[in-house]
Design an enzyme around this catalytic site. Structure first.
Site, PDB file in Angstrom:
ATOM      1  N   ASP B 419       6.429  28.200  28.537  1.00  0.00           N
ATOM      2  CA  ASP B 419       7.233  28.854  27.531  1.00  0.00           C
ATOM      3  C   ASP B 419       8.253  27.822  27.067  1.00  0.00           C
ATOM      4  O   ASP B 419       8.477  26.832  27.746  1.00  0.00           O
ATOM      5  CB  ASP B 419       7.938  30.058  28.163  1.00  0.00           C
ATOM      6  CG  ASP B 419       8.497  30.976  27.103  1.00  0.00           C
ATOM      7  OD1 ASP B 419       8.229  30.709  25.915  1.00  0.00           O
ATOM      8  OD2 ASP B 419       9.183  31.928  27.461  1.00  0.00           O
ATOM      9  N   LYS B 420       8.832  28.041  25.914  1.00  0.00           N
ATOM     10  CA  LYS B 420       9.805  27.047  25.497  1.00  0.00           C
ATOM     11  C   LYS B 420      11.214  27.442  25.930  1.00  0.00           C
ATOM     12  O   LYS B 420      11.826  26.768  26.745  1.00  0.00           O
ATOM     13  CB  LYS B 420       9.763  26.847  23.983  1.00  0.00           C
ATOM     14  CG  LYS B 420      10.397  25.540  23.555  1.00  0.00           C
ATOM     15  CD  LYS B 420      10.807  25.562  22.120  1.00  0.00           C
ATOM     16  CE  LYS B 420      12.270  25.836  22.026  1.00  0.00           C
ATOM     17  NZ  LYS B 420      12.783  26.597  21.002  1.00  0.00           N
ATOM     18  N   ARG B 621      17.865  26.348  16.464  1.00  0.00           N
ATOM     19  CA  ARG B 621      17.379  27.697  16.188  1.00  0.00           C
ATOM     20  C   ARG B 621      18.233  28.297  15.088  1.00  0.00           C
ATOM     21  O   ARG B 621      19.460  28.280  15.164  1.00  0.00           O
ATOM     22  CB  ARG B 621      17.480  28.563  17.443  1.00  0.00           C
ATOM     23  CG  ARG B 621      16.632  28.056  18.565  1.00  0.00           C
ATOM     24  CD  ARG B 621      17.122  28.608  19.882  1.00  0.00           C
ATOM     25  NE  ARG B 621      16.871  30.035  20.014  1.00  0.00           N
ATOM     26  CZ  ARG B 621      15.787  30.534  20.587  1.00  0.00           C
ATOM     27  NH1 ARG B 621      14.864  29.729  21.066  1.00  0.00           N
ATOM     28  NH2 ARG B 621      15.623  31.824  20.698  1.00  0.00           N
ATOM     29  N   THR B 701       6.052  29.289  21.755  1.00  0.00           N
ATOM     30  CA  THR B 701       7.395  29.453  21.219  1.00  0.00           C
ATOM     31  C   THR B 701       7.396  30.396  20.032  1.00  0.00           C
ATOM     32  O   THR B 701       6.399  30.562  19.353  1.00  0.00           O
ATOM     33  CB  THR B 701       7.983  28.092  20.795  1.00  0.00           C
ATOM     34  OG1 THR B 701       9.145  28.337  20.042  1.00  0.00           O
ATOM     35  CG2 THR B 701       7.007  27.301  19.975  1.00  0.00           C
TER      36      THR B 701
END
Lengths: 344, 1101
Positions: B419-420, B621, B701
């Site tokens: 997973d990121k 993000r 992701t």
């Protein structure tokens, strides 16, 4: 997460060498030099041992006389089991060209007798032979009991097939004087065999100790009559019996029969001259197409004669050296190449 | 936290564990079988009603046995294993006297040993299961019984009971959430034990039940009936209906708290037990243990089958030989062995012989290998658990190997699925930049107008004016502060939105500081940023939100809360400010929000989009921020409709969603935020190492594509030498497959340059998470360290193995059964070194090993044979007797095997010494004991070798034979290895042989030249740039040196040097070097990556 932080310390694994895989260790580094010198040294060692072994094997004097054919008439007689009670003697003259110095050992040698047969080996009763229970014949098939159910003592195929020729060596000083070469029986067995593994049942009288048993079918007389003159050689502790019971590993084997008693003429060993074996021929070998021989031999520091071990050492040494040189060549060439690459 | 290993285990067995609830495949044994449940009907607070359905209570049984059933069940289980059946079969064969060639105890000893050991292990496991069952069953929980809260043991909790949970308590059963201390009946749970996710998840009660609050009397009167699905193992699904007070309310997963969760940030909540004990989703997920076989297991099985076939062939050949011998020679031995009629038939004799040989040679089949492999694995798992280097101090968590079956696979991993967020990255979000009304903040320009790194030179913006400022917060742009001070309305609105639109809960601790409790770290970052910039979120009630705007307390009336979900990808709040204006504040994914903007935003949208791409390009993000002024009347209408929809039974969710859509439109764009989720410490090195280990990494992701690609570059997953990054975009499985097919075609056109590419996989659907295995970065470390330790320490275990499992049988059987060894030892040595099989991962090596074994056995037989043939001992007695021959061979064998082990052991610890020397010592002491007079005196039948050792081992020629045998069997092996190392060296060989070269290399590396050269090479790649940004002074220096060096060096020289330094670097990367040089080692890893790329290129051209 909060609850975890409390026991934070306790959860850290121990910092012990074992757990952290950090035990002090010696790393075995076999460098090329070490290996090559190891090979070289091993080669030297093997060749050296080989030479010594071969040289000492050469000093051994050995006489082997195969009397299967020489006593043909006796052999023929024994082919028929019905003639078991008929005595047959056979004399075999031979000439000893050189003196056999030192201790001389007399062996009988059998060819093609499979004493290592699986079922043959098992066919004995150690509890009987150690004297604890003379009637214990449990493992002795197919020679447990006689036809009428009486247990055999000593039971089993090994005991039943015991070599029972008697061999007497005479030294023929001249055509008329035949001196019986003094031979002794003691010391032909292992101490443990004679005093631990084989014991007569404890009775005042040996024959009564064997009461309730019968002799093996092939035997002319029961065990307690094997040597009636010497109680220390009678019954289960008879030396010839013990020697026979120590089964051979290979189908061709020789077993120690007597040792030269070095007295009178024979203090130096067996002098050169003419001799003869007087053999009471009892043991049938024609039935299994075997052969039998009598062997006289001296010893060296490493025991009896065999070129094999010496040769094997020589060969191993030679091969090791060969390997050493080829490895050296390969290594040097490779190193040259590496150097070449580095220098460029 | 070593979730990797845990997850290997968890995914391997398909079960979800919690502390104290050990896995077990035996729930079926304990729980009574019931008729299949189709639908569950539960009535709250009514045990009698629920009793008629005979639902299981909350007691769990993970134990397999009790005292009475242990023996039969355990034996039954054990004799399902091939190895044990094989032994049993042999045992039966041995009981047939015609066939029996070995005494029965040769087989029964190992069999009993193995069975007992396994039984003891099983019993211990089960004891702990009993213990943990008891512990779990006896946990206390507060249950509402007879209108009172009473303490009750977990096991006595029944379906339909109402339970009170308190903060940080484990949930006792699968509950329907009724009410909680938090507004809207919200409660927070941590599901780490269930799915490994550490994010808090929110659950909310139905509004009708949340009104019950903590009112015991009302709760006691609650008599709702829940009709729901039958127990199943789907953790993310629940469907049911609550009927209460004549109305029906649909229930979904959001209303359910599962057993195994922990209540967080919620002081209390009440829930009604729906599923209890074995019916809970947690327990439904356990118990389906699927035994995973490693490739070694499979190889071993194949090899064992081959060996078995070999054994059969051998048996047949020997049986034929026996028939012939019987026919030609044995016939004549009738005199000595009056054989039975039946046995006179040589063919029948051959048949019997066949079985005898099967028994004699049974040890050829290395059944003990399975046991030993188990032991080795167990040992490895302990080493993993003990490893301080895999201890994560942050959470006080040591590594934990939850399964022992897959350890060696850790050295053979090909793919890592990761997973990121929270795995590659820390999941600690920091507000980095923002774009407000078309202007970027948080970017520092230097004199030349070039963007420079924010972390450098500039002083952080001070917030001394703000007493609530978070000291850890750093923002480096004074322009934003200026804008705030100047009262830019857009900026204020932006920050206000950040302070209002979120799900964060605030708390004041004893020191008067504000503590934010966050569901998602992104939100936390944004709220904290707003707080530091003067818009402080203070508190919330169900109806209001209070914030401090540049020192003034302002209370907003919270009118509606439009929550976030994965389909909406946005959240909004509707508030009325003190002036009476109604505003909708919304934040969400740019793609979603941009669709819902008012047309007048066209220009701003373009500008903000550019900014967003820039942010994403830096791996940040992003979220878009927008607001809408609402008309009072319009809102009232809408709110009415929302209330109607909420009350509806049919299609409630759809209607609500539609209303949300309705109001979240014509938005006015404010700007965008960019939050950095830092890469975890060591990610770059780890990913690089993994790539070097040729491990392919898949990352899952939910980020924007650009963000994903940039993170890929940032953590070295993507490098510049991967010319084309294939972007596979598809929304359905079919599309994706099609895209992949295309990419593959492309690839083959391009000469397979993709060979060690990695895949960044975008999650289009959150559901795909299910199929993905996660792990943390420390997990990656674990992998590498572990893979390494396997090769280094295997030797140790082989030694251990040989001593415990091979030598002991050799000793025990060598003494009892020498009668067969000599004839048939042909095949034994391969069995004496079955430990090697562990190392031998391929069949080719297996055959070399077999050849070696056959050679050794020939030597072991024929040298003593030749030497003993017709030879007398030193005392003139014959030494060629059967027993002496056997003793000689057995002794040679033990010595040869020990020397072999000694040669195989390159790492001599004290333990190795103990075992190697100990095994020889044990051999001799057992030999002399077995051959002693005393033992013979007691058991004349069992110990017929009396006096043998004494007589044989005092003979010089026997020692000469043993010596020769050893030399002859060991020398070829040494020579073979020498040539192999010299001609075809492996890396570890090089490492061992040329330590001095490496030392030299470390020196040259200290001079920095080589490394900096290659770091500079790497620096041209994106990863290098990122390194630069991360401001590692060493790297910076290396870069400078490297640039110089590159100019100086001729490219031709470079190529050759590259080859040399490649191997040097590889060595260094493998070395355990002094901590002082760790920094260099890290550079080596990076440089090696660069070098590999460099070296590969000329070769491929």
């Amino acid at each position: 997460m909060k609850r975890k932080s409390q026991d934070c310390q306790s959860r850290l694994p121990d910092n012990s060498a074992v757990k952290q895989q950090q035990l002090p260790a010696y790393q075995l580094q076999l460098s090329a030099n070490k290996i090559l010198s190891g090979f070289f040294a091993t080669g030297v060692f093997c060749l050296g041992v080989g030479v010594i072994l071969l040289l000492s094997a050469k000093t051994i004097k050995e006489v082997e006389i195969n009397y299967t054919e020489k006593c043909a008439n006796c052999a023929k007689l024994r082919e028929n089991a019905a003639n078991f009670d008929k005595e047959c003697n056979c004399s075999i003259p031979f000439v000893l060209p050189e003196t056999m110095k030192g201790n001389v050992y007399m062996y009988y040698k059998l060819y093609g007798f499979y004493q290592n047969l699986y079922r043959y080996i098992l066919s004995r009763s150690n509890t009987q032979l150690v004297g604890t229970d003379v009637k214990d014949v449990r493992n002795c098939a197919p020679f447990k009991t006689s036809h009428n159910g009486i247990p055999i003592a000593p039971c089993g195929a090994i005991a039943n097939s015991m070599f029972n020729d008697t061999i007497i060596l005479s030294y023929n000083l001249n055509s008329s004087i035949h001196i019986k070469v003094p031979m002794i029986r003691s010391g032909i067995t292992w101490w443990t065999d004679k005093y631990v593994k084989f014991q007569n049942p404890s009775f005042q009288n040996l024959s009564s100790a064997f009461a309730g048993t019968t002799k093996p079918p092939n035997w002319p007389k029961p065990a307690y009559e094997l040597d009636e003159e010497d109680p220390g050689n009678n019954g289960f502790i008879n030396d010839d019996f013990i020697v026979w019971m120590r089964t051979a590993a290979f189908p061709t084997f020789k077993k120690l029969y007597r040792r030269l008693h070095r007295i009178e003429h024979f203090t130096e060993g067996l002098p050169a001259g003419s001799y003869s074996f007087n053999i009471t021929y009892n043991f049938p070998v024609n039935r299994f197409q075997g052969e039998k021989a009598v062997v006289l031999s001296t010893l060296t520091w490493s025991g009896g004669s065999s070129l094999f071990l010496g040769l094997a050492y020589m060969v191993t040494g030679a091969v090791t050296w060969l390997a050493f040189f080829s490895m050296l060549a390969v290594h040097l060439r490779l190193r040259e190449r590496k150097m070449f690459f580095l220098q460029q | 936290m070593l979730i990797l290993i845990c997850h290997l285990a968890a995914s391997g067995s398909g079960q979800l564990l919690r502390p104290g609830e050990k896995k077990s495949g035996a729930i079926m044994f304990c729980s009574k079988k019931k008729s299949l449940e189709v639908e569950r009907i539960v009535k709250a607070n009514d045990r009698e009603y629920n009793e008629k359905y005979q639902y299981t209570d909350n007691r769990i049984h993970t134990c397999k046995y009790n005292i009475l059933t242990f023996l039969p069940i355990n034996l039954f289980e054990q004799f399902q294993r091939v190895a044990n059946v094989y032994f049993l079969f042999l045992l039966i064969l041995q009981l047939i006297p015609e066939i029996s060639s070995l005494t029965w105890f040769t087989t029964i000893v190992p069999l009993v040993l193995v069975v007992t050991m396994t039984a003891v292990k099983d019993a211990t496991d089960d004891y702990f299961r009993h213990k943990s069952d008891n512990q779990v069953n006896n946990r206390q929980s507060e249950v509402l019984i007879d209108s009172k809260l009473q303490n009750e043991k977990w096991m006595n909790v029944k379906v339909g009971d109402i339970i009170k949970l308190e903060n940080n308590q484990f949930v006792a059963a699968d509950l329907l959430l009724l009410s909680s201390s938090e507004p809207h009946g919200l409660c927070y749970i941590e599901t780490a034990e269930l799915d490994g996710e550490t994010n808090l998840k929110v659950r909310h009660a139905l509004s009708v039940t949340s009104e019950l609050g903590a009112d015991i009397s009302r709760l006691a009167k609650f008599d709702g009936i829940v009709v729901c699905e039958a127990p199943n193992n789907k953790l993310d699904k629940f469907t049911g209906v609550l009927s209460w007070k004549g109305s029906k309310h649909s229930l979904n997963n959001e209303k359910i708290i599962l057993r195994g969760c922990v209540l967080r940030n919620t002081s209390w909540c009440f829930g009604m037990v729906i599923f209890a004990g074995p019916d809970t989703k947690l327990m439904q997920n356990s118990g389906k243990t699927k035994f995973k076989r490693t490739s070694i297991d499979r190889l071993m099985n194949t090899l064992v089958l081959w060996i078995f076939g070999f054994l059969i062939c051998l048996g047949i050949i020997l049986a034929i030989g026996n028939s012939i011998w019987e026919n030609q020679v044995g016939d004549q031995f009738r005199t000595f062995l009056f054989w039975n009629e039946g046995e006179k038939n040589s063919v029948f004799s051959g048949f019997l012989t066949f079985w005898s040989y099967i028994i004699i040679l049974n040890t050829v089949v290395p059944i003990s290998l399975y046991v030993s492999v188990e032991v080795i694995r167990l040992g490895h798992s302990y080493f993993i658990n003990w490893d301080r280097k895999m201890y994560y101090s942050g959470k006080a968590t040591p590594a934990q190997a939850r399964t022992t079956t897959l350890n060696e696979e850790l050295g053979q991993i090909e793919y890592v699925f990761s997973d990121k967020t929270g795995t590659l990255t820390e999941n600690i979000m920091t507000f980095k930049r923002c774009s407000i009304n078309g202007r970027i903040y948080g970017e520092v320009h230097d004199v030349l107008g070039q963007k420079t790194d924010m972390t450098k030179k500039k002083e952080a913006v001070g917030f001394s004016v703000n007493p609530q400022a978070d000291r850890t917060f750093q923002f480096f742009d004074h322009h934003l502060m200026e804008s705030i001070k100047m009262g830019d309305p857009k900026v204020h609105e932006f920050l206000r939105l950040l302070a209002l639109c979120h799900t964060v809960m605030s708390e004041e601790n004893s020191a008067g500081e504000l503590i934010y409790q966050v569901q998602s770290p992104d939100e936390g970052a944004l709220v904290t940023a707003a707080k530091n910039l003067g818009f402080i979120f203070k508190s919330r009630t169900p109806e209001t939100i209070t914030i401090e705007e540049l020192g003034t307390l302002v209370t907003y009336q919270l009118l509606a809360f439009l929550d976030f979900n994965n389909f909406r990808k946005r959240m909004s709040v509707i508030v009325r400010n003190p002036e009476g204006q109604i505003k909708l504040y919304s934040k969400g994914a740019d793609t979603i929000l941009f669709e819902r903007l008012h047309p007048s935003n066209e220009d701003l949208l373009t500008l903000t989009s550019d900014h967003l791409s820039e942010f994403a390009g830096e791996g940040l993000r992003t979220l878009a921020i927008a607001y809408r002024d609402l008309d009072d009347k319009y809102f009232k209408e809408w709110h009415k409709m929302l209330e109607d929809a909420n009350a509806a039974v049919d299609e409630r969710d759809e209607r609500i969603a539609g209303l949300y859509e309705e109001i979240e439109r014509d938005l006015m764009l404010l700007g965008a935020t960019a939050v950095e989720d830092k890469l975890q410490e060591g990610v770059i090195e780890t990913v690089t190492s993994l790539s070097l280990a040729n491990i392919k990494i898949w990352v899952l992701t939910g980020d924007k594509q650009e963000t994903a690609i940039n993170i890929g570059y940032a953590c070295n997953m993507l490098t510049d030498d991967m010319h084309d990054v294939f972007i596979i975009a598809g929304n359905t499985a079919v599309e994706v497959r099609e895209e992949l097919r295309k990419a593959k075609e492309n690839l083959f056109g391009q000469n397979r340059s993709f060979s060690n590419g990695h895949v960044v996989f975008e999650k289009k659907q959150p559901l795909e998470l299910d199929s993905v295995v996660e792990e943390t970065v420390t997990g990656d470390y674990a992998l590498i360290i572990n893979g390494h330790s396997l090769t280094v320490y295997d030797q140790w275990f082989i030694t251990l193995f040989n001593i415990v499992y091979t030598s002991l049988p050799v000793l025990a059987m060598g003494i009892f059964d020498q009668d067969v060894n000599d004839q048939n030892s042909m095949d034994c040595p391969q069995l004496y070194k079955p430990g090697q099989l562990n190392l031998l991962f391929n069949k080719h090596k297996f055959f070399i090993c077999v050849a070696h074994g056959i050679y050794t056995s020939l030597v072991l037989f024929f040298i003593p044979y030749g030497a003993f043939y017709n030879v007398a001992g030193e005392d003139g007695q014959h030494i060629a007797d059967y027993q002496s021959f056997a003793v000689t061979m057995a002794t040679s064998l033990v010595i040869v095997v020990s020397v072999q082990i000694a040669l195989d052991t390159s790492y001599w610890t004290i333990i190795n010494h103990v075992f190697v020397w100990g095994s020889i010592a044990t051999y001799f002491s057992i030999l002399f004991t077995m051959h002693s007079n005393g033992l013979f005196g007691i058991f004349p039948r069992q110990f017929p070798f009396v006096g043998n050792a004494r007589h044989s081992l005092t003979q010089k020629c026997i020692w000469l034979v043993i010596l020769l045998t050893t030399v002859a069997s060991v020398m070829p092996v040494v020579a073979f290895r020498f040539l192999k190392v010299d001609l075809f060296p492996t890396l570890s060989d090089q490492k061992r042989l040329s330590l001095h070269k490496v030392a030299h290399c470390v020196e040259s590396i200290s001079s920095g030249c080589f490394i900096s050269l290659w770091v500079s090479f790497v620096s041209r790649s994106a990863s290098g740039r990122r390194l630069k940004r991360r401001q590692d002074p060493c790297v910076g220096e290396s870069l400078r040196l490297g640039d110089q060096a590159r100019e100086d060096l001729d490219m031709l020289l470079l190529t050759k040097r590259a080859m040399e330094s490649l191997s040097h670097l590889e060595k260094i990367c493998e070395l355990k070097i002094h901590p002082r040089h760790q920094g260099w080692k890290r550079h080596c890893i990076i440089a090696l990556a660069g070098l590999k790329i460099y070296v590969r290129k000329p070769q491929t051209q």
